[in-house]
Design a protein around this motif. Structure first.
Motif, PDB file in Angstrom:
ATOM      1  N   LYS A   1     -41.655 -19.376  93.681  1.00 37.37           N
ATOM      2  CA  LYS A   1     -41.235 -18.908  95.007  1.00 37.37           C
ATOM      3  C   LYS A   1     -40.528 -20.022  95.778  1.00 37.37           C
ATOM      4  O   LYS A   1     -39.483 -19.808  96.384  1.00 37.37           O
ATOM      5  N   GLY A   2     -41.086 -21.212  95.735  1.00 34.01           N
ATOM      6  CA  GLY A   2     -40.465 -22.346  96.409  1.00 34.01           C
ATOM      7  C   GLY A   2     -39.122 -22.707  95.796  1.00 34.01           C
ATOM      8  O   GLY A   2     -38.166 -23.022  96.506  1.00 34.01           O
ATOM      9  N   GLN A   3     -39.041 -22.647  94.468  1.00 29.69           N
ATOM     10  CA  GLN A   3     -37.776 -22.928  93.796  1.00 29.69           C
ATOM     11  C   GLN A   3     -36.723 -21.897  94.176  1.00 29.69           C
ATOM     12  O   GLN A   3     -35.559 -22.237  94.380  1.00 29.69           O
ATOM     13  N   THR A   4     -37.131 -20.640  94.283  1.00 34.85           N
ATOM     14  CA  THR A   4     -36.197 -19.580  94.666  1.00 34.85           C
ATOM     15  C   THR A   4     -35.671 -19.804  96.073  1.00 34.85           C
ATOM     16  O   THR A   4     -34.471 -19.667  96.330  1.00 34.85           O
ATOM     17  N   GLU A   5     -36.557 -20.165  97.002  1.00 38.76           N
ATOM     18  CA  GLU A   5     -36.135 -20.415  98.385  1.00 38.76           C
ATOM     19  C   GLU A   5     -35.157 -21.581  98.460  1.00 38.76           C
ATOM     20  O   GLU A   5     -34.127 -21.492  99.131  1.00 38.76           O
ATOM     21  N   ILE A   6     -35.461 -22.675  97.782  1.00 39.07           N
ATOM     22  CA  ILE A   6     -34.610 -23.859  97.832  1.00 39.07           C
ATOM     23  C   ILE A   6     -33.252 -23.570  97.208  1.00 39.07           C
ATOM     24  O   ILE A   6     -32.201 -23.908  97.773  1.00 39.07           O
ATOM     25  N   ALA A   7     -33.240 -22.936  96.037  1.00 41.00           N
ATOM     26  CA  ALA A   7     -31.976 -22.649  95.363  1.00 41.00           C
ATOM     27  C   ALA A   7     -31.123 -21.686  96.182  1.00 41.00           C
ATOM     28  O   ALA A   7     -29.904 -21.848  96.261  1.00 41.00           O
ATOM     29  N   SER A   8     -31.745 -20.708  96.828  1.00 41.18           N
ATOM     30  CA  SER A   8     -30.963 -19.767  97.631  1.00 41.18           C
ATOM     31  C   SER A   8     -30.379 -20.450  98.864  1.00 41.18           C
ATOM     32  O   SER A   8     -29.259 -20.144  99.271  1.00 41.18           O
ATOM     33  N   MET A   9     -31.119 -21.389  99.463  1.00 41.96           N
ATOM     34  CA  MET A   9     -30.577 -22.131 100.609  1.00 41.96           C
ATOM     35  C   MET A   9     -29.416 -23.020 100.182  1.00 41.96           C
ATOM     36  O   MET A   9     -28.420 -23.137 100.897  1.00 41.96           O
ATOM     37  N   LEU A  10     -29.537 -23.670  99.029  1.00 42.66           N
ATOM     38  CA  LEU A  10     -28.457 -24.540  98.558  1.00 42.66           C
ATOM     39  C   LEU A  10     -27.193 -23.745  98.236  1.00 42.66           C
ATOM     40  O   LEU A  10     -26.079 -24.202  98.480  1.00 42.66           O
ATOM     41  N   MET A  11     -27.365 -22.559  97.683  1.00 44.32           N
ATOM     42  CA  MET A  11     -26.227 -21.741  97.278  1.00 44.32           C
ATOM     43  C   MET A  11     -25.676 -20.898  98.420  1.00 44.32           C
ATOM     44  O   MET A  11     -24.529 -20.485  98.386  1.00 44.32           O
ATOM     45  N   GLY A  12     -26.511 -20.592  99.407  1.00 46.78           N
ATOM     46  CA  GLY A  12     -26.092 -19.699 100.471  1.00 46.78           C
ATOM     47  C   GLY A  12     -26.132 -18.248 100.027  1.00 46.78           C
ATOM     48  O   GLY A  12     -25.379 -17.421 100.535  1.00 46.78           O
TER      49      GLY A  12
ATOM     50  N   ILE B   1     -30.698 -24.621  90.825  1.00 48.42           N
ATOM     51  CA  ILE B   1     -32.014 -24.365  90.224  1.00 48.42           C
ATOM     52  C   ILE B   1     -32.624 -25.658  89.715  1.00 48.42           C
ATOM     53  O   ILE B   1     -33.818 -25.918  89.889  1.00 48.42           O
ATOM     54  N   PHE B   2     -31.824 -26.531  89.108  1.00 53.00           N
ATOM     55  CA  PHE B   2     -32.319 -27.818  88.617  1.00 53.00           C
ATOM     56  C   PHE B   2     -32.856 -28.659  89.776  1.00 53.00           C
ATOM     57  O   PHE B   2     -33.918 -29.271  89.680  1.00 53.00           O
ATOM     58  N   ALA B   3     -32.130 -28.678  90.889  1.00 54.29           N
ATOM     59  CA  ALA B   3     -32.590 -29.430  92.064  1.00 54.29           C
ATOM     60  C   ALA B   3     -33.866 -28.822  92.625  1.00 54.29           C
ATOM     61  O   ALA B   3     -34.790 -29.546  93.019  1.00 54.29           O
ATOM     62  N   ALA B   4     -33.936 -27.502  92.647  1.00 53.84           N
ATOM     63  CA  ALA B   4     -35.125 -26.832  93.182  1.00 53.84           C
ATOM     64  C   ALA B   4     -36.341 -27.094  92.306  1.00 53.84           C
ATOM     65  O   ALA B   4     -37.455 -27.233  92.807  1.00 53.84           O
ATOM     66  N   GLN B   5     -36.144 -27.180  90.991  1.00 56.02           N
ATOM     67  CA  GLN B   5     -37.267 -27.473  90.095  1.00 56.02           C
ATOM     68  C   GLN B   5     -37.815 -28.868  90.340  1.00 56.02           C
ATOM     69  O   GLN B   5     -39.004 -29.105  90.177  1.00 56.02           O
TER      70      GLN B   5
ATOM     71  N   PRO C   1     -28.656 -14.693  98.936  1.00 56.89           N
ATOM     72  CA  PRO C   1     -29.974 -14.117  99.190  1.00 56.89           C
ATOM     73  C   PRO C   1     -30.949 -14.438  98.050  1.00 56.89           C
ATOM     74  O   PRO C   1     -30.535 -14.636  96.903  1.00 56.89           O
ATOM     75  N   GLU C   2     -32.218 -14.501  98.381  1.00 56.84           N
ATOM     76  CA  GLU C   2     -33.244 -14.869  97.394  1.00 56.84           C
ATOM     77  C   GLU C   2     -33.319 -13.879  96.245  1.00 56.84           C
ATOM     78  O   GLU C   2     -33.644 -14.260  95.124  1.00 56.84           O
ATOM     79  N   ASP C   3     -33.029 -12.604  96.498  1.00 60.83           N
ATOM     80  CA  ASP C   3     -33.111 -11.593  95.443  1.00 60.83           C
ATOM     81  C   ASP C   3     -32.138 -11.891  94.301  1.00 60.83           C
ATOM     82  O   ASP C   3     -32.449 -11.659  93.128  1.00 60.83           O
ATOM     83  N   GLU C   4     -30.952 -12.405  94.639  1.00 63.98           N
ATOM     84  CA  GLU C   4     -29.953 -12.706  93.610  1.00 63.98           C
ATOM     85  C   GLU C   4     -30.329 -13.938  92.799  1.00 63.98           C
ATOM     86  O   GLU C   4     -29.975 -14.060  91.640  1.00 63.98           O
ATOM     87  N   VAL C   5     -31.033 -14.867  93.415  1.00 61.58           N
ATOM     88  CA  VAL C   5     -31.363 -16.134  92.758  1.00 61.58           C
ATOM     89  C   VAL C   5     -32.651 -16.031  91.952  1.00 61.58           C
ATOM     90  O   VAL C   5     -32.825 -16.725  90.949  1.00 61.58           O
ATOM     91  N   ARG C   6     -33.568 -15.138  92.351  1.00 59.57           N
ATOM     92  CA  ARG C   6     -34.898 -15.066  91.742  1.00 59.57           C
ATOM     93  C   ARG C   6     -34.843 -14.836  90.230  1.00 59.57           C
ATOM     94  O   ARG C   6     -35.565 -15.483  89.464  1.00 59.57           O
ATOM     95  N   ALA C   7     -33.967 -13.941  89.772  1.00 53.60           N
ATOM     96  CA  ALA C   7     -33.882 -13.645  88.337  1.00 53.60           C
ATOM     97  C   ALA C   7     -33.444 -14.871  87.546  1.00 53.60           C
ATOM     98  O   ALA C   7     -33.985 -15.156  86.475  1.00 53.60           O
ATOM     99  N   ALA C   8     -32.492 -15.617  88.082  1.00 48.06           N
ATOM    100  CA  ALA C   8     -32.020 -16.819  87.394  1.00 48.06           C
ATOM    101  C   ALA C   8     -33.086 -17.904  87.372  1.00 48.06           C
ATOM    102  O   ALA C   8     -33.212 -18.647  86.396  1.00 48.06           O
ATOM    103  N   VAL C   9     -33.874 -18.013  88.444  1.00 49.68           N
ATOM    104  CA  VAL C   9     -34.947 -19.010  88.499  1.00 49.68           C
ATOM    105  C   VAL C   9     -36.019 -18.675  87.472  1.00 49.68           C
ATOM    106  O   VAL C   9     -36.547 -19.560  86.788  1.00 49.68           O
TER     107      VAL C   9
END
Length: 96
Positions: A36-47, A25-29, A49-57
């Motif tokens: 939305k862009g931060q969610t996409e980047i963080a989900s790609m880095l973590m491997g 998330i720090f890298a995506a920020q 799905p975006e739904d799991e990462v969106r709440a944390a972002v």
């Protein structure tokens, strides 16, 4: 873990550790301004799905990205400025 031989023939193993959610998330920020862009980047880095990462972002939205509650402007006076003079010198010529 994959094993690799170096130039001396010794074996060494390479360990891959995906970033933690906070690191992703720090890298995506740093790379995107919108959530939305931060969610996409963080989900790609973590491997993940975006739904799991969106709440944390959304929880980790930087305070600087939010609208400022109060804007204060401090005028700068010209009386305290220092004058700097830059002179160029010709490079030294070395005679051989």
């Amino acid at each position: 873990m994959p094993t690799v031989r170096n130039k001396h023939g010794a074996r060494s193993s390479i360990r891959f550790e995906p970033p933690t959610l906070d690191e992703a998330i720090f890298a995506a920020q740093g790379l995107a301004d919108d959530v939305k862009g931060q969610t996409e980047i963080a989900s790609m880095l973590m491997g993940l799905p975006e739904d799991e990462v969106r709440a944390a972002v959304l929880k980790a939205v930087r305070p600087a990205a939010r609208a400022p509650s109060r804007l204060s402007i401090v005028p700068r006076s010209t009386a305290g400025r220092q004058i700097v003079v830059v002179e160029r010198r010709a490079p030294r010529m070395i005679m051989r």
